[in-house]
Scaffold this active site. Sequence first.
Site, mmCIF file in Angstrom:
data_model
loop_
_atom_site.group_PDB
_atom_site.id
_atom_site.type_symbol
_atom_site.label_atom_id
_atom_site.label_comp_id
_atom_site.label_asym_id
_atom_site.label_seq_id
_atom_site.Cartn_x
_atom_site.Cartn_y
_atom_site.Cartn_z
ATOM 1 N N ASP A 1 0.825 -1.213 0.000
ATOM 2 C CA ASP A 1 0.000 0.000 0.000
ATOM 3 C C ASP A 1 0.857 1.260 0.000
ATOM 4 O OD1 ASP A 1 0.930 -0.511 2.591
ATOM 5 O OD2 ASP A 1 -0.964 -0.038 3.580
ATOM 6 N N ASP B 1 7.078 4.071 3.420
ATOM 7 C CA ASP B 1 7.315 5.273 4.221
ATOM 8 C C ASP B 1 8.826 5.331 4.501
ATOM 9 O OD1 ASP B 1 6.957 7.392 5.986
ATOM 10 O OD2 ASP B 1 5.950 6.243 7.513
ATOM 11 N N GLY C 1 10.611 2.772 4.565
ATOM 12 C CA GLY C 1 11.148 1.713 3.712
ATOM 13 C C GLY C 1 11.597 0.495 4.506
ATOM 14 N N THR D 1 9.970 -1.638 6.514
ATOM 15 C CA THR D 1 9.138 -2.848 6.451
ATOM 16 C C THR D 1 9.437 -3.635 5.180
ATOM 17 O OG1 THR D 1 7.387 -1.670 7.626
ATOM 18 C CG2 THR D 1 6.756 -3.708 6.506
HETATM 19 P P1 IMP Z 1 7.714 1.815 6.644
HETATM 20 O O1 IMP Z 1 8.312 0.572 7.220
HETATM 21 O O2 IMP Z 1 8.127 3.036 7.456
HETATM 22 O O3 IMP Z 1 7.997 2.009 5.182
HETATM 23 O O4 IMP Z 1 6.174 1.751 6.898
HETATM 24 C C1 IMP Z 1 5.284 1.186 6.043
HETATM 25 C C2 IMP Z 1 3.974 0.878 6.761
HETATM 26 O O5 IMP Z 1 3.604 1.964 7.636
HETATM 27 C C3 IMP Z 1 2.863 0.763 5.776
HETATM 28 O O6 IMP Z 1 2.719 -0.570 5.304
HETATM 29 C C4 IMP Z 1 1.671 1.224 6.576
HETATM 30 O O7 IMP Z 1 1.119 0.140 7.300
HETATM 31 C C5 IMP Z 1 2.204 2.211 7.562
HETATM 32 N N1 IMP Z 1 1.999 3.608 7.129
HETATM 33 C C6 IMP Z 1 2.967 4.497 6.783
HETATM 34 N N2 IMP Z 1 2.441 5.694 6.457
HETATM 35 C C7 IMP Z 1 1.093 5.545 6.584
HETATM 36 C C8 IMP Z 1 -0.019 6.442 6.366
HETATM 37 O O8 IMP Z 1 0.109 7.634 6.004
HETATM 38 N N3 IMP Z 1 -1.250 5.915 6.595
HETATM 39 C C9 IMP Z 1 -1.453 4.630 6.998
HETATM 40 N N4 IMP Z 1 -0.450 3.771 7.208
HETATM 41 C C10 IMP Z 1 0.814 4.223 7.003
HETATM 42 MG MG MG Z 2 0.801 -1.825 5.539
#
Ligand code: IMP
Ligand code: MG
Length: 185
Positions: free
Chosen positions: A103, A106, A108, A110
């Site tokens: 989806d 952010d 990165g 995850t």
């Molecule tokens: P990352 O590991 O920081 O890239 O986070 C990714 C995960 O954070 C996504 O799969 C979402 O579950 C959650 N996430 C990040 N930004 C948002 C947002 O603006 N709305 C909802 N979920 C978010």
């Molecule tokens: Mg997610």
Amino acid sequence: MRDYHEFLADVLISEEELHVRIAEIGAQISRDYAGMDLLLICILRGGVMFLSDLMREITIPHAIEFMAVSSYGVGNRKTTGQVRITLDLNTSVTDRNVLLVEDIIDSGRTIASVIEMLETRKPRSLCVCTLLDKAERREVHVPIRYTGFIIPDRFVFGYGLDIDEYYRNLPFIGVVDLDRYVVEE
Ligand code: IMP
Ligand code: MG
């Protein structure tokens, strides 16, 4: 649970804009993977709406799979990077062309962990397709093959994305007005 109108700042991406862009990505994937065995892996739960619309725009034969990961620590709006598989795949990815369907990316962290875990299973190829990219928040490098929209650093919801697990059903991507969104006790 409150009606989302109480904290919707604005609609960032409309249902129609999503449809048009997803059709373009689906066509591109159909061209790029023509004649190849393609496996789409949806990362639950946020990727589920995107997957279901995207797969209908892909005109070549493909299989789908689901996996879920959860990140350790700090709140639910920010990830630490350490992820754990909470639902694993039922099929082998060895020697297959895998496309991860996410989806939003952010920091990165995850998706970087998911890539690292899946690489050990030796897929033939492993690429990423994300609907949304908060590019300016990136903390670790992630190779992204398909991006729907690059978005600003705002908290968004709808079309699979949640606020504290709710509102995933909305057909558009909205921006949360965090001043008006107060968690109910
Ligand atoms: P990352 O590991 O920081 O890239 O986070 C990714 C995960 O954070 C996504 O799969 C979402 O579950 C959650 N996430 C990040 N930004 C948002 C947002 O603006 N709305 C909802 N979920 C978010
Ligand atoms: Mg997610």
